[in-house]
Enzyme design. Structure first.
Site, PDB file in Angstrom:
ATOM      1  N   CYS A  20       6.510  -0.547   9.594  1.00  0.00           N
ATOM      2  CA  CYS A  20       5.668  -1.339   8.699  1.00  0.00           C
ATOM      3  C   CYS A  20       5.479  -2.692   9.358  1.00  0.00           C
ATOM      4  CB  CYS A  20       6.324  -1.488   7.325  1.00  0.00           C
ATOM      5  SG  CYS A  20       5.478  -2.620   6.198  1.00  0.00           S
ATOM      6  N   THR A  21       4.247  -3.212   9.340  1.00  0.00           N
ATOM      7  CA  THR A  21       3.995  -4.474  10.044  1.00  0.00           C
ATOM      8  C   THR A  21       4.657  -5.675   9.365  1.00  0.00           C
ATOM      9  OG1 THR A  21       1.858  -4.669   8.891  1.00  0.00           O
ATOM     10  CG2 THR A  21       1.852  -3.702  11.110  1.00  0.00           C
ATOM     11  N   HIS A  22       5.120  -5.509   8.136  1.00  0.00           N
ATOM     12  CA  HIS A  22       5.903  -6.574   7.507  1.00  0.00           C
ATOM     13  C   HIS A  22       7.296  -6.692   8.127  1.00  0.00           C
ATOM     14  CE1 HIS A  22       2.877  -6.335   4.287  1.00  0.00           C
ATOM     15  NE2 HIS A  22       3.390  -7.435   3.765  1.00  0.00           N
ATOM     16  N   CYS A  53      -1.784  -2.117   9.410  1.00  0.00           N
ATOM     17  CA  CYS A  53      -0.971  -1.584   8.321  1.00  0.00           C
ATOM     18  C   CYS A  53      -0.691  -0.127   8.642  1.00  0.00           C
ATOM     19  CB  CYS A  53      -1.736  -1.704   7.000  1.00  0.00           C
ATOM     20  SG  CYS A  53      -0.953  -0.886   5.592  1.00  0.00           S
ATOM     21  N   ASN A  54       0.580   0.236   8.743  1.00  0.00           N
ATOM     22  CA  ASN A  54       0.928   1.621   9.045  1.00  0.00           C
ATOM     23  C   ASN A  54       0.400   2.581   7.995  1.00  0.00           C
ATOM     24  OD1 ASN A  54       3.151  -0.224  10.274  1.00  0.00           O
ATOM     25  ND2 ASN A  54       3.374   1.703  11.380  1.00  0.00           N
ATOM     26  N   THR A  55       0.538   2.225   6.732  1.00  0.00           N
ATOM     27  CA  THR A  55       0.122   3.112   5.652  1.00  0.00           C
ATOM     28  C   THR A  55      -1.385   3.311   5.651  1.00  0.00           C
ATOM     29  OG1 THR A  55       1.998   2.451   4.282  1.00  0.00           O
ATOM     30  CG2 THR A  55       0.135   3.450   3.159  1.00  0.00           C
ATOM     31  N   GLU A  98       6.560 -10.596   0.927  1.00  0.00           N
ATOM     32  CA  GLU A  98       5.348 -11.199   0.365  1.00  0.00           C
ATOM     33  C   GLU A  98       5.666 -12.439  -0.468  1.00  0.00           C
ATOM     34  OE1 GLU A  98       1.946 -10.601   0.487  1.00  0.00           O
ATOM     35  OE2 GLU A  98       2.402  -9.314   2.186  1.00  0.00           O
ATOM     36  N   TYR A 124       0.829  -1.203   0.000  1.00  0.00           N
ATOM     37  CA  TYR A 124       0.000   0.000   0.000  1.00  0.00           C
ATOM     38  C   TYR A 124       0.871   1.263   0.000  1.00  0.00           C
ATOM     39  CZ  TYR A 124      -4.350  -2.543   1.214  1.00  0.00           C
ATOM     40  OH  TYR A 124      -5.446  -3.366   1.220  1.00  0.00           O
ATOM     41  N   GLY A 125       2.065   1.161   0.539  1.00  0.00           N
ATOM     42  CA  GLY A 125       2.922   2.323   0.737  1.00  0.00           C
ATOM     43  C   GLY A 125       3.320   3.058  -0.527  1.00  0.00           C
TER      44      GLY A 125
END
Length: 262
Positions: free
Chosen positions: A183-185, A73-75, A151, A42-43
């Site tokens: 970022c949660t990733h 999700c931070n974004t 991903e 999304y970023g």
């Protein structure tokens, strides 16, 4: 008491790091998780597109009867959570980089933030930095390409290490002693980060704080489950089911993973 599910969504598999913290703190709660891997990251998208995707994810979770939604999700948080809170009646929990604890505890007064373009360019990020990092040098670094590698389940490759090193070393050279993962990733990069960072650098993310906030809001609105057995969790992805299964690293009977083209 309320036995409905907690809803969680992210631009892919990264928000499972948040789910893990919630599940550990609230083991009897059940969750529905949406991994929008098809649209990750999304970023790099426009604010309008991020909002559109966030609405889509929210409405699906609400159609499944979720009692609370975690925007993992931070974004999406920085670009959409105000709209979501103003237009839907359930409570929303958002994510933002943990600048405050890093700023409070930094001895060098230099804090690095690794995040996506969408987070770093948002007004919420800048207001958080302004409010909580007075007298602190905040080094902002876009993690371009990192989400895509995660991903793909590409967590141990030399290519990922080299890209991460390219982002981290300049901040380290400038004296950072705290690295905030925005970022949660990115918590899935911690094993690799620990190999390249000296011991005096502390890595910090928002996962535990989000779990505590989720518990507090559930309690405030009398939404905690009455069940006393482990919660049941449904994970939907519009990407590679095998990557999600590998990230979760579980075959437990209370976890179900399936493909859904949403």
């Amino acid at each position: 008491m309320d036995d409905r599910h907690i809803g969680i969504f992210d631009s892919g598999i990264g928000g499972t790091s948040i789910w893990g913290e919630i599940q550990e703190l609230l083991p009897y709660e059940s969750c529905i998780y949406l991994a929008d891997s098809k649209n990750a990251p999304y970023g790099e998208k426009s604010e309008e597109r991020i909002l559109e995707l966030s609405i889509k994810n929210t409405e699906y979770l609400l159609s499944q009867g979720c009692k609370l939604i975690v925007v993992a999700c931070n974004t999406a948080t920085t670009n959409a959570i105000d709209y979501l809170r103003n237009n839907y009646s359930v409570p929303f929990i958002g994510i933002e980089p943990a600048i405050k604890p890093a700023a409070i505890n930094s001895k060098s007064k230099i804090v690095g933030v690794l995040a996506t373009k969408g987070t770093l360019s948002s007004s919420l990020f800048h207001s958080t930095s302004k409010n909580h990092a007075a007298g602190i040098t905040v080094l902002e670094q876009r993690g371009t390409g990192l989400v895509e590698m995660i991903e793909n389940g590409n967590l141990e490759s030399d290519q990922l290490y080299q890209l991460l090193e390219q982002y981290i070393m300049p901040m380290l050279d400038k004296g950072m002693d705290y690295l905030v993962l925005g970022c949660t990733h990115y918590p899935y990069l911690i094993p690799m980060l620990k190999k390249m960072l000296p011991e005096h650098v502390t890595i910090i993310d928002s996962g535990q704080a989000v779990a505590r906030q989720t518990k507090m809001v559930l309690d405030k609105y009398d939404l905690l489950t009455s069940k006393v057995e482990l919660g049941k969790h449904q994970f939907y992805t519009n990407g590679d089911v095998n990557v999600l299964a590998t990230i979760l690293n579980t075959t437990k009977s209370n976890i179900n993973i399936s493909f859904k083209d949403f």
